[in-house]
Design an enzyme around this catalytic site. Structure first.
Site, short mmCIF file in Angstrom:
data_model
loop_
_atom_site.label_atom_id
_atom_site.label_comp_id
_atom_site.label_asym_id
_atom_site.label_seq_id
_atom_site.Cartn_x
_atom_site.Cartn_y
_atom_site.Cartn_z
NE ARG A 1 -63.81 -48.38 -11.05
CZ ARG A 1 -63.98 -47.07 -11.25
NH1 ARG A 1 -64.85 -46.41 -10.57
NH2 ARG A 1 -63.26 -46.41 -12.15
CB THR A 2 -58.06 -52.18 -9.85
OG1 THR A 2 -59.11 -52.29 -10.81
CG2 THR A 2 -57.40 -53.53 -9.66
CE LYS B 1 -34.04 -41.26 -9.98
NZ LYS B 1 -33.56 -41.89 -8.76
NE ARG C 1 -55.43 -51.60 -13.94
CZ ARG C 1 -56.67 -51.16 -13.79
NH1 ARG C 1 -56.97 -49.91 -14.10
NH2 ARG C 1 -57.62 -51.95 -13.34
CG HIS D 1 -59.22 -56.38 -14.55
ND1 HIS D 1 -58.75 -56.59 -13.27
CD2 HIS D 1 -59.66 -55.08 -14.57
CE1 HIS D 1 -58.90 -55.48 -12.56
NE2 HIS D 1 -59.45 -54.55 -13.33
N1 CP Z 1 -62.79 -51.75 -12.98
C1 CP Z 1 -61.57 -51.19 -12.97
O1 CP Z 1 -60.56 -51.85 -13.29
O2 CP Z 1 -61.55 -49.88 -12.61
P1 CP Z 1 -60.25 -48.99 -12.48
O3 CP Z 1 -59.65 -48.86 -13.87
O4 CP Z 1 -60.70 -47.69 -11.91
O5 CP Z 1 -59.29 -49.73 -11.58
#
Ligand code: CP
Length: 309
Positions: free
Chosen positions: A57-58, A86, A107, A135
């Protein structure tokens, strides 16, 4: 100049109610805007993304959001295909992506990773999930969903269920909700209780009660925010096995909820919400995921445009 122009978005703690409301208002505008006009917002701009942890999703909603406003995206989601293999450092990888783009989404499994990136990046950094810490763009979409589906945030009773110890969406959501007049119920196994030190300040601002038993609060909640018990965060598999499947939202649980309550989940789910709940009117988690595209488009538009939206 709008408050977000060329700014990093690292923590929800940097937001107040006015900032949330300005993102919500920008999101409403994005949704209603004529598509041609919308594509002008990000024309000629590039989102760079770096995902050191899996995501559906993100990452995809960031890319979809950038396309929606007429921009492009480039990045790395499979680190095995990058020069980190590397031996290139995290700092140099961040530096490179920031050179090739106008805004960076990161992320990473380590707490503090986005703050670190913001010190290196030449462009604004958007935290797309940092360790068990935060998040923030998820919390913005969560609040926007609550506002759209309940027509308000103030005055609601909100239950957060599942992995409250390791769940970064939980901390960002709690920091965000502490700007509103809400009643919060935290429901988790004893070993996955909220990290008390992380919510020290929040406890002074909102009413919080904890329980291990969802039945204690189920019939009084307006919003039930369910989270996955995250196997990958447990230092010991045996500890995960003790708590897996602790809460399962099935039709029996939906039957105990208030008629107009809603169920949210940041997703992915494993087995904590059964698929037969998906067709109930309380299930709003896929709608929540869709709103994520629009809230991220609004954030990108605000970060990239001095005049705002
Ligand atoms: N909600 C969320 O962060 O989903 P993903 O881990 O799929 O990005």
């Amino acid at each position: 100049m709008n408050d977000f122009f060329q700014k990093d978005i690292i923590s929800v703690r940097d937001f107040d109610k006015a900032k949330f409301e300005s993102v919500f208002s920008a999101t409403d505008k994005i949704i209603k805007m004529d598509p041609t006009q919308r594509r002008e917002i990000g024309r000629g701009k590039t989102l760079g993304y770096l995902f050191f942890e899996p995501s559906t999703r993100t990452r995809l909603s960031f890319q979809a959001a950038m396309a929606l406003i007429g921009g492009t995206s480039l990045g790395i989601a499979d680190m095995a295909s990058s020069s980190t293999k590397k031996g290139e450092s995290l700092a140099d990888t961040i530096k490179m992506i920031s050179i090739y783009s106008d805004v960076l989404a990161l992320r990473h499994p380590l707490d503090g990773s986005s703050r670190f990136a913001s010190e290196i990046s030449e462009k604004p950094v958007l935290n797309a999930g940092s360790g068990t810490e935060e998040h923030p763009t998820q919390a913005i979409q969560d609040l926007y969903t609550i506002k759209k589906e309940k027509n308000k945030i103030d005055g609601l009773k909100i239950g957060i269920v599942g992995d409250l110890k390791y769940g970064r969406t939980v901390y960002s959501l709690l920091y965000a909700l502490s700007n509103y007049d809400v009643d919060i119920r935290l429901i988790s196994p004893e070993s996955l209780k909220i990290r008390a030190d992380s919510i020290y300040e929040i406890q002074k601002k909102v009413s919080l009660k904890e329980s291990t038993n969802l039945d204690e609060y189920i019939d009084e909640l307006d919003v039930i925010y369910v989270t996955r018990i995250q196997k990958e965060r447990f230092p010991d598999e045996e500890e995960y096995q003790k708590v897996r499947g602790s809460y399962k939202i099935g039709l029996d649980v939906v039957g105990k909820m208030k008629e107009n309550a809603i169920i949210l989940h940041p997703l992915p789910r494993v087995d904590e919400i059964s698929t037969d709940v998906d067709s109930t009117k309380q299930a709003k988690y896929f709608q929540q995921a869709e709103y994520g595209k629009f809230t991220r488009a609004a954030l990108l538009g605000l970060v990239l445009n001095e005049a705002g939206l």
